[in-house]
Design a protein around this motif. Structure first.
Motif, PDB file in Angstrom:
ATOM      1  N   PRO A  90     -16.730  14.828 -29.549  1.00 44.25           N
ATOM      2  CA  PRO A  90     -16.262  15.798 -28.542  1.00 44.25           C
ATOM      3  C   PRO A  90     -14.898  15.394 -27.976  1.00 44.25           C
ATOM      4  O   PRO A  90     -14.633  14.215 -27.729  1.00 44.25           O
ATOM      5  CB  PRO A  90     -17.346  15.747 -27.464  1.00 44.25           C
ATOM      6  N   SER A 137     -15.617  28.780 -25.301  1.00 46.98           N
ATOM      7  CA  SER A 137     -16.515  27.776 -24.700  1.00 46.98           C
ATOM      8  C   SER A 137     -16.359  26.425 -25.388  1.00 46.98           C
ATOM      9  O   SER A 137     -16.438  25.373 -24.744  1.00 46.98           O
ATOM     10  CB  SER A 137     -17.969  28.256 -24.805  1.00 46.98           C
ATOM     11  N   ILE A 138     -16.095  26.434 -26.701  1.00 47.10           N
ATOM     12  CA  ILE A 138     -15.861  25.169 -27.420  1.00 47.10           C
ATOM     13  C   ILE A 138     -14.598  24.501 -26.904  1.00 47.10           C
ATOM     14  O   ILE A 138     -14.546  23.274 -26.715  1.00 47.10           O
ATOM     15  CB  ILE A 138     -15.777  25.444 -28.932  1.00 47.10           C
ATOM     16  N   ARG A 144     -13.215  24.836 -23.876  1.00 47.84           N
ATOM     17  CA  ARG A 144     -13.436  24.320 -22.518  1.00 47.84           C
ATOM     18  C   ARG A 144     -14.288  23.058 -22.550  1.00 47.84           C
ATOM     19  O   ARG A 144     -14.040  22.105 -21.801  1.00 47.84           O
ATOM     20  CB  ARG A 144     -14.092  25.402 -21.662  1.00 47.84           C
ATOM     21  N   SER A 145     -15.292  23.053 -23.425  1.00 44.01           N
ATOM     22  CA  SER A 145     -16.143  21.868 -23.536  1.00 44.01           C
ATOM     23  C   SER A 145     -15.352  20.674 -24.063  1.00 44.01           C
ATOM     24  O   SER A 145     -15.502  19.545 -23.569  1.00 44.01           O
ATOM     25  CB  SER A 145     -17.328  22.177 -24.456  1.00 44.01           C
ATOM     26  N   ALA A 146     -14.496  20.939 -25.052  1.00 47.36           N
ATOM     27  CA  ALA A 146     -13.680  19.850 -25.602  1.00 47.36           C
ATOM     28  C   ALA A 146     -12.689  19.330 -24.571  1.00 47.36           C
ATOM     29  O   ALA A 146     -12.432  18.124 -24.487  1.00 47.36           O
ATOM     30  CB  ALA A 146     -12.942  20.340 -26.848  1.00 47.36           C
ATOM     31  N   LYS A 147     -12.132  20.224 -23.768  1.00 44.07           N
ATOM     32  CA  LYS A 147     -11.188  19.803 -22.728  1.00 44.07           C
ATOM     33  C   LYS A 147     -11.876  18.938 -21.682  1.00 44.07           C
ATOM     34  O   LYS A 147     -11.308  17.956 -21.186  1.00 44.07           O
ATOM     35  CB  LYS A 147     -10.540  21.015 -22.069  1.00 44.07           C
ATOM     36  N   GLN A 148     -13.100  19.287 -21.330  1.00 45.85           N
ATOM     37  CA  GLN A 148     -13.836  18.479 -20.354  1.00 45.85           C
ATOM     38  C   GLN A 148     -14.150  17.091 -20.898  1.00 45.85           C
ATOM     39  O   GLN A 148     -14.225  16.119 -20.145  1.00 45.85           O
ATOM     40  CB  GLN A 148     -15.129  19.201 -19.967  1.00 45.85           C
ATOM     41  N   SER A 149     -14.303  16.973 -22.208  1.00 46.30           N
ATOM     42  CA  SER A 149     -14.594  15.668 -22.809  1.00 46.30           C
ATOM     43  C   SER A 149     -13.371  14.758 -22.833  1.00 46.30           C
ATOM     44  O   SER A 149     -13.513  13.541 -22.981  1.00 46.30           O
ATOM     45  CB  SER A 149     -15.121  15.857 -24.241  1.00 46.30           C
TER      46      SER A 149
END
Length: 708
Positions: free
Chosen positions: A463, A641-642, A644-649
Motif C-alpha cells: 500500500p 478510493s484506491i 485515497r487509500s494509497a495516499k493515506q498509506s
C-alpha cells in the motif's frame, strides 16, 4: 564627438529602444528569452522532450502563420529539418550568454573603479594602488548585499538615477556655456568622414573607446522584467539620451580648452563647488549599475538552467511580489572572486575598457542575429526591413568588434578566456544532458515486458504511492527495472514524475500537471509531467506538491471516465459522435485554436435534449447507455478510493539517477568530456527534488549507469 553622438543614436536608441525591446518574451528580456521565443515557434531545441500538449498551453500559444506568408513557413521548416542549423543557433545563444556573464564581471569592476578614480582629482597624493583597494572594498560590499534583494533599496534607485542623469545634463550645459559651444556642430555626420580621412588607422583604433558610450544597452534589455517596454522607451528618449548627449558635449567643450586633463576628463570638468556631491552620486550610480548587471546575469542563468543549458543551482527569490527578483548564492560569490582576480590583474582603466567593449559588442552581435530570426519567423516582417536591420547593425557591430579585438593583447584577453570557459561549461552540460536523455529513451522498458510481468509487476504491491522521479518524458525508464529487482516490494500505485521547464515564462497552475496512463487500468501506473516556466517560482514543499499532484490525478481520472462514457454513447449513435467531435474545437477571440479532450457539457446537454424522441429503439439504446454509464461511474469511484487509500498509506519518492560513461572504444576527447567534465558538473549540481524539501526518510534512491 560625432562618432559618440551617432553611436548613442544608432545602438541604444534605434536598435534597442525601437526594435529589440519589442522582442521580449512576455516581459522577459535577454539572450535566452529570445531563444525561448524562437523555440516556442519552431522545434529548434536539441533535446527531444517537447510533448504535443505543450503547444496547447495558454501561455504557449502563438498566432499560426497564414498561407500567404510562405517565407516564414520555409524558414521554420529549414530550421527544424537541419540539425546543423539548430546546433549553430544553440552555439550562438551560448556564446552570447557567456559574453553576458563576462559583462557581469567587467561592469562592476570598471563602473566602481571609474567612479572611485575621481579621488585623484579631489584629493592630491592619491595613488592607483589606493584607488584599487577602495574599489575592492566597494565590490565586496556590493556582492555581500545582493542576497537582500532589490525591494528594500528599490525606492532609492529611481530618484538617485534621476538626479544623476539630471546632474550630467546640467554639468554639460555649464561646460558648453563656459568653454566652447562650437562642439554642437558635431551633430553634422560629415565630421565622421573628415575624422577618418585625417586619422585613418588611429580613428579605427579609437572606435573601441567610442563604443563604451553605448554600453549598458544589453543590460537594459536583460533587465526588462522590472519595467514595461513603454516606460523604458519614454525614460530613455526624454531623460537618459538628452542628458547623456549634453554630458558628452560638455566634456568635449571642456577638453577643447584643457587638453591636459584628458585622463580625468569627467571629474575635471565638474565645477569645484559641486565636486563632492557629484562624486558621491557617481559612486552610487556605479553601484546601482553594477547591481543591475549582476541581477541581469542571475536572470539569464536562471533561464539557461530552465532550458537545460546550465547546471542546476540554488535559486532564492528575494521578493514575494515580483517573481523576477532572484539571488543565486553560488554564482554571486563566483562573480565576486572573478571580479577581484580581474581588478588585481588589470589595473589600467583603458585595458578594462577594451575588455568591456569585447564583452558588450560580442553579446550585441548575437542579439542582432536572434532578433533577425524573430523578425523572419514570428513578426513576419518585410524582407527589406529585415535585411536593413541585420546588415546595418551587424555591420556596425563587426566594425566595432574588430577595433576592440585588436587590443586584446593588452590584458583584456582575460575576459575572453573567462567567456570561453563559461561557454564550454554550458556546451558540455547541454551535450551530456542530450546524450543521457537519448540513451534513456533507447533503453526504456518495453510494454511487452510489462504485460508479461502482470499487474503485480512480478513482485508484491505494498500500500502507498511511489513517485519515481526521472527526466524521461515518455515510456517507462530503465531505472524502474532496478527498483523491481532491488526492492522486496513496490507500491500499489506508481507515478513516473518528470519536472520539465518549458520555453514559456509562466505555466498556469491549472495546466501544471500532465497525466497519462502508462499501462492498463489494473496496473495503477501513471506518467506525470510537472511543467514550469522559466519565471515560475518553485517554493512549494513536498506536502503542497503532493496535494496538488493528487488533486490533478483525480481530475484526470474523472475526465478519463467522462470520455469513456461519451465514447460508449457514441457507439450507439454515430451521428452523435460526429457532433461531439465538432464540439471539441474552440476558437478563441484572438484567433487561437483550442482542442478540448472533453466536449463542453452545456453543448452536450443541448445535443442530448435535441436528439431525444419517442422512438422505442432510442429508449432501448438509452437503457443500454445508462447501464454502461453506471459501470463507468462504479469503476471511477473504485479507482478514486484506491488513490485515497494509497495516499493515506504514505508517499515515497523514488529517485532514479541515471549517469553516463563513455564506452572504452570512444574517442579520447569524448571520454574526457563525459567521464570527467560532465560527471563533475552533474555530481555538484543541485538536484530537482531538493526544491521540495523531502524528508530523507521518504527517499529511496537507485542509480544506473549507461554506456554511451
Amino acid at each position: 564627438m560625432s562618432l559618440v553622438i551617432y553611436t548613442l543614436i544608432l545602438i541604444p536608441l534605434v536598435k534597442y529602444v525601437s526594435v529589440v525591446l519589442w522582442a521580449n518574451d512576455d516581459g522577459e528580456g535577454g539572450i535566452f528569452a529570445l531563444y525561448s521565443l524562437i523555440c516556442r515557434h519552431a522545434k529548434v531545441g536539441l533535446l527531444p522532450n517537447q510533448l504535443p500538449p505543450e503547444e496547447r498551453m495558454s501561455s504557449f500559444r502563438l498566432k499560426v502563420p497564414s498561407s500567404e506568408l510562405e517565407r516564414s513557413i520555409k524558414v521554420k521548416e529549414r530550421l527544424e529539418s537541419s540539425l546543423a542549423l539548430r546546433r549553430l543557433l544553440l552555439m550562438l545563444v551560448l556564446a552570447g550568454t557567456s559574453m553576458l556573464m563576462a559583462e557581469g564581471v567587467v561592469t562592476p569592476v570598471i563602473s566602481v573603479m571609474s567612479a572611485v578614480d575621481g579621488l585623484k582629482v579631489g584629493v592630491s597624493g592619491i595613488k592607483q594602488d589606493q584607488v584599487m583597494m577602495v574599489s575592492v572594498a566597494f565590490l565586496v560590499i556590493l556582492f555581500s548585499v545582493q542576497k537582500y534583494g532589490t525591494s528594500k533599496v528599490g525606492l532609492a534607485v529611481g530618484p538617485t538615477l534621476f538626479i544623476w542623469f539630471c546632474s550630467l545634463g546640467v554639468i554639460g550645459i555649464y561646460n558648453l556655456v563656459k568653454h566652447n559651444s562650437s562642439v554642437l556642430r558635431a551633430f553634422n555626420p560629415v565630421h565622421i568622414y573628415y575624422y577618418f580621412k585625417r586619422n585613418s588607422t588611429k580613428a579605427w583604433y579609437a572606435l573601441g573607446g567610442c563604443f563604451l558610450c553605448a554600453t549598458g544597452s544589453e543590460a537594459m534589455f536583460a533587465d526588462l522584467f522590472y519595467f514595461s517596454v513603454r516606460s523604458v522607451q519614454l525614460t530613455f528618449v526624454f531623460i537618459v539620451l538628452p542628458c547623456l548627449l549634453l554630458g558628452y558635449l560638455g566634456q568635449a567643450a571642456y577638453l577643447m580648452d584643457n587638453n591636459d586633463d584628458a585622463a580625468q576628463l569627467f571629474f575635471s570638468s565638474i565645477p569645484s563647488g559641486a565636486f563632492w556631491i557629484i562624486f558621491i552620486l557617481a559612486n552610487m550610480a556605479a553601484l546601482i549599475a553594477s547591481r543591475a548587471m549582476t541581477i541581469a546575469t542571475f536572470s539569464c542563468i536562471k533561464q539557461s538552467i530552465a532550458l537545460g543549458c546550465f547546471p542546476r543551482l540554488k535559486i532564492i527569490h528575494t521578493s514575494r511580489k515580483f517573481m523576477g527578483h532572484i539571488y543565486i548564492p553560488a554564482l554571486n560569490w563566483y562573480l565576486l572572486v572573478v571580479c577581484l582576480v580581474f581588478i588585481c590583474s588589470i589595473s589600467s582603466i583603458n585595458e578594462m575598457g577594451n575588455a568591456y567593449g569585447i564583452a558588450e559588442v560580442g553579446i550585441m552581435m548575437m542579439t542582432t542575429i536572434l532578433v533577425t530570426l524573430v523578425m523572419l519567423l514570428i513578426w513576419q516582417t518585410k524582407i527589406m526591413m529585415v535585411l536593413s536591420f541585420s546588415v546595418i547593425f551587424l555591420g556596425i557591430e563587426i566594425i566595432f568588434f574588430s577595433s576592440v579585438l585588436w587590443s586584446v593583447g593588452d590584458g583584456s584577453w582575460i575576459i575572453l578566456v573567462y567567456a570561453v570557459v563559461m561557454f564550454l561549461i554550458m556546451y558540455i552540460w547541454n551535450y551530456g544532458t542530450k546524450l543521457r536523455y537519448d540513451t534513456e529513451m533507447k533503453q526504456k522498458l518495453s510494454m511487452d515486458l510489462m504485460r508479461e510481468l502482470g499487474c503485480n509487476l512480478g513482485t508484491i504491491r505494498a500500500p502507498g504511492i511511489g513517485l519515481l522521479y526521472n527526466e524521461l518524458m515518455k515510456g517507462i525508464p530503465a531505472v524502474f527495472g532496478q527498483f523491481l529487482t532491488s526492492l522486496p516490494a513496490v507500491h500499489s500505485m506508481i507515478i513516473f514524475c518528470c519536472v520539465k521547464y518549458v520555453p514559456v515564462p509562466v505555466v498556469p497552475q491549472s495546466e501544471r500537471f500532465l497525466f497519462k496512463r502508462v499501462c492498463p487500468r489494473s496496473y495503477h501506473m501513471f506518467r506525470c509531467v510537472a511543467r514550469y516556466g522559466y519565471k515560475d517560482v518553485r517554493k512549494e514543499n513536498s506536502q503542497v506538491f503532493e496535494q496538488l499532484l493528487i488533486e490533478s490525478l483525480e481530475k484526470f481520472i474523472r475526465k478519463e471516465a467522462q470520455e469513456r462514457s461519451l465514447e460508449s454513447d457514441g457507439e450507439n449513435d454515430s451521428d452523435s459522435e460526429d457532433r461531439v467531435n465538432s464540439s471539441r474545437v474552440v476558437i478563441a477571440p484572438n484567433g487561437s485554436i483550442y482542442s478540448l479532450s472533453v466536449p463542453l457539457l452545456a453543448e452536450l446537454d443541448n445535443f442530448i435534449n435535441s436528439t431525444s424522441g419517442p422512438s422505442t429503439s432510442r429508449d432501448v439504446e438509452a437503457e443500454a447507455s445508462t447501464s454502461s454509464t453506471s459501470d463507468v461511474e462504479e469503476s471511477l469511484e473504485k479507482e478514486l478510493s484506491i488513490i485515497r487509500s494509497a495516499k493515506q498509506s504514505g508517499i515515497v519518492y523514488l529517485i532514479g539517477r541515471g549517469d553516463i560513461r563513455a564506452r572504452k572504444d570512444s574517442w579520447f576527447i569524448k571520454k574526457l568530456v563525459i567521464n570527467y567534465f560532465y560527471s563533475f558538473l552533474r555530481r555538484n549540481c543541485r538536484r530537482e527534488v531538493a526544491n521540495l524539501s523531502v524528508p530523507s526518510s521518504h527517499l529511496i534512491q537507485i542509480g544506473m549507469t549507461y554506456m554511451v
